[in-house]
Design a protein around this motif. Sequence first.
Motif, mmCIF file in Angstrom:
data_model
loop_
_atom_site.group_PDB
_atom_site.id
_atom_site.type_symbol
_atom_site.label_atom_id
_atom_site.label_comp_id
_atom_site.label_asym_id
_atom_site.label_seq_id
_atom_site.Cartn_x
_atom_site.Cartn_y
_atom_site.Cartn_z
ATOM 1 N N ILE A 104 70.177 36.416 13.789
ATOM 2 C CA ILE A 104 68.893 36.489 14.658
ATOM 3 C C ILE A 104 68.533 35.092 15.167
ATOM 4 C CG2 ILE A 104 66.931 37.659 14.791
ATOM 5 C CD1 ILE A 104 67.690 39.912 12.427
ATOM 6 N N ASN A 105 68.700 35.055 16.253
ATOM 7 C CA ASN A 105 68.170 33.768 16.851
ATOM 8 C C ASN A 105 66.716 33.850 17.323
ATOM 9 O OD1 ASN A 105 70.763 32.619 16.567
ATOM 10 N ND2 ASN A 105 71.308 33.533 18.505
ATOM 11 N N GLU A 106 66.347 34.999 17.883
ATOM 12 C CA GLU A 106 64.878 35.055 18.649
ATOM 13 C C GLU A 106 64.473 36.241 18.178
ATOM 14 O OE1 GLU A 106 63.244 35.833 23.229
ATOM 15 O OE2 GLU A 106 65.374 35.489 22.716
ATOM 16 N N PHE A 107 63.025 36.433 17.957
ATOM 17 C CA PHE A 107 62.377 37.789 17.527
ATOM 18 C C PHE A 107 60.882 37.302 18.117
ATOM 19 C CE2 PHE A 107 59.183 40.059 14.965
ATOM 20 C CZ PHE A 107 59.535 41.276 15.272
ATOM 21 N N ALA A 108 60.560 38.148 19.066
ATOM 22 C CA ALA A 108 59.419 37.913 19.690
ATOM 23 C C ALA A 108 58.509 39.348 20.064
ATOM 24 C CB ALA A 108 59.420 37.408 21.082
ATOM 25 N N PRO A 109 57.697 39.794 19.023
ATOM 26 C CA PRO A 109 56.869 40.983 19.298
ATOM 27 C C PRO A 109 55.955 40.770 20.939
ATOM 28 C CG PRO A 109 56.227 39.905 17.255
ATOM 29 C CD PRO A 109 57.252 38.890 17.995
ATOM 30 N N LYS A 110 56.086 41.757 21.337
ATOM 31 C CA LYS A 110 55.444 41.774 22.807
ATOM 32 C C LYS A 110 53.815 42.355 22.379
ATOM 33 C CE LYS A 110 58.901 40.919 25.617
ATOM 34 N NZ LYS A 110 58.876 40.103 26.530
ATOM 35 N N GLY A 111 53.620 42.757 21.136
ATOM 36 C CA GLY A 111 52.428 43.136 20.936
ATOM 37 C C GLY A 111 52.146 44.370 21.805
ATOM 38 N N GLY A 112 50.959 45.127 21.621
ATOM 39 C CA GLY A 112 50.478 46.277 22.304
ATOM 40 C C GLY A 112 49.345 46.590 22.112
ATOM 41 N N PHE A 113 48.938 48.062 22.079
ATOM 42 C CA PHE A 113 47.514 48.531 21.616
ATOM 43 C C PHE A 113 47.711 49.982 21.324
ATOM 44 C CE2 PHE A 113 47.670 49.965 26.086
ATOM 45 C CZ PHE A 113 47.246 51.133 26.056
ATOM 46 N N SER A 114 46.609 50.230 20.606
ATOM 47 C CA SER A 114 46.596 51.683 20.080
ATOM 48 C C SER A 114 45.238 52.223 20.122
ATOM 49 C CB SER A 114 46.906 51.734 18.522
ATOM 50 O OG SER A 114 46.759 52.885 17.833
ATOM 51 N N LEU A 115 45.035 53.415 20.590
ATOM 52 C CA LEU A 115 43.726 54.094 20.588
ATOM 53 C C LEU A 115 43.970 55.372 20.159
ATOM 54 C CD1 LEU A 115 43.033 53.507 24.429
ATOM 55 C CD2 LEU A 115 42.025 52.289 22.627
ATOM 56 N N GLY A 116 42.877 55.777 19.489
ATOM 57 C CA GLY A 116 43.072 57.286 18.708
ATOM 58 C C GLY A 116 41.755 57.749 18.210
ATOM 59 N N ILE A 117 41.777 58.974 17.905
ATOM 60 C CA ILE A 117 40.651 59.635 17.116
ATOM 61 C C ILE A 117 41.062 60.286 16.001
ATOM 62 C CG2 ILE A 117 40.660 61.712 18.556
ATOM 63 C CD1 ILE A 117 37.457 61.767 18.536
ATOM 64 N N MET A 168 59.131 44.558 21.788
ATOM 65 C CA MET A 168 59.707 43.422 21.126
ATOM 66 C C MET A 168 60.715 42.990 21.958
ATOM 67 S SD MET A 168 61.881 44.415 17.977
ATOM 68 C CE MET A 168 63.159 45.399 18.002
ATOM 69 N N ARG A 169 61.116 41.687 21.818
ATOM 70 C CA ARG A 169 62.535 41.179 22.405
ATOM 71 C C ARG A 169 63.067 40.276 21.160
ATOM 72 N NH1 ARG A 169 64.507 38.647 27.096
ATOM 73 N NH2 ARG A 169 65.839 36.823 26.699
ATOM 74 N N THR A 170 64.457 40.575 20.880
ATOM 75 C CA THR A 170 65.140 40.086 20.026
ATOM 76 C C THR A 170 66.613 39.496 20.620
ATOM 77 O OG1 THR A 170 66.401 41.992 19.669
ATOM 78 C CG2 THR A 170 64.469 41.464 18.290
ATOM 79 N N GLY A 171 67.052 38.277 20.049
ATOM 80 C CA GLY A 171 68.393 37.809 20.634
ATOM 81 C C GLY A 171 69.169 37.590 19.234
ATOM 82 N N ALA A 172 70.419 37.977 19.420
ATOM 83 C CA ALA A 172 71.197 37.925 17.880
ATOM 84 C C ALA A 172 72.549 37.675 18.147
ATOM 85 C CB ALA A 172 70.996 39.178 17.350
ATOM 86 N N GLU A 173 73.363 36.880 17.519
ATOM 87 C CA GLU A 173 74.625 36.776 17.495
ATOM 88 C C GLU A 173 75.552 37.826 16.970
ATOM 89 O OE1 GLU A 173 76.276 34.149 18.970
ATOM 90 O OE2 GLU A 173 74.168 33.557 19.395
ATOM 91 N N VAL A 174 76.240 38.637 17.613
ATOM 92 C CA VAL A 174 76.839 39.938 17.003
ATOM 93 C C VAL A 174 78.262 39.813 17.214
ATOM 94 C CG1 VAL A 174 75.116 41.622 17.696
ATOM 95 C CG2 VAL A 174 76.727 40.934 19.287
ATOM 96 N N LYS A 175 79.008 40.476 16.500
ATOM 97 C CA LYS A 175 80.667 40.502 16.310
ATOM 98 C C LYS A 175 81.030 42.033 16.309
ATOM 99 C CE LYS A 175 84.589 38.658 14.201
ATOM 100 N NZ LYS A 175 85.092 37.484 13.080
ATOM 101 N N ASN A 176 81.985 42.152 17.160
ATOM 102 C CA ASN A 176 82.393 43.539 17.308
ATOM 103 C C ASN A 176 81.295 44.703 17.237
ATOM 104 O OD1 ASN A 176 85.043 42.720 17.290
ATOM 105 N ND2 ASN A 176 85.107 42.580 15.078
ATOM 106 N N TYR A 177 80.419 44.470 18.073
ATOM 107 C CA TYR A 177 79.274 45.374 18.272
ATOM 108 C C TYR A 177 79.416 46.360 19.171
ATOM 109 C CZ TYR A 177 74.044 46.295 18.402
ATOM 110 O OH TYR A 177 72.942 46.881 18.101
#
Length: 175
Positions: free
Chosen positions: A76-89, A112-121
């Motif tokens: 796994i080369n990159e992992f970037a959570p984009k975040g977000g929000f939650s509303l509820g009751i 989120m955004r990820t970048g990964a090295e894969v083989k035979n995916y």
Amino acid sequence: MKHLKYILIFALSSATGTLQAQDLKELMKENRENREANYAKWGPTSDHDGMGYVVRAGFVLGGTTPLPLPKEIRKINEFAPKGGFSLGIDGYKYFNTRWGLSTGLRFFMQGMRTGAEVKNYNMAIVMGEDVVEGRFTGTDITETRMTGFTIPVTATYRVGARWTFNLGPYVSYWI
């Protein structure tokens, strides 16, 4: 005379111990009254009906992953959570000052955004009605955006006036 001295010391220490025990009982009573006042301030107590609701708003961190991680993903080369929000009751019903049930409805957005090295995916690319499927080796970039609703149904245990633990199932629907 020697024994009188020991009896006097024992009597004084017993009186001191009794005073300390009485002080301790008063402190414990005061602590219990403070705790009950905190419960009254922060939620239901035995003299209330024990029902209410909580409005929630929050920020979501994190991402998603298949577990266990597929063997095709080598690095796994990159992992970037984009975040977000939650509303509820949430609505709750307490049966005493500690135990109760809770259910609710929550709306969430996260990504989120990820970048990964894969083989035979194994992959499939869909463009309109055309589909290309096969095995891929190289760098895979995945971008995820999720929006949905969650309905939890939980048992509730209050550790203190401001701390509550919930345990139970939930159902989520992703849009």
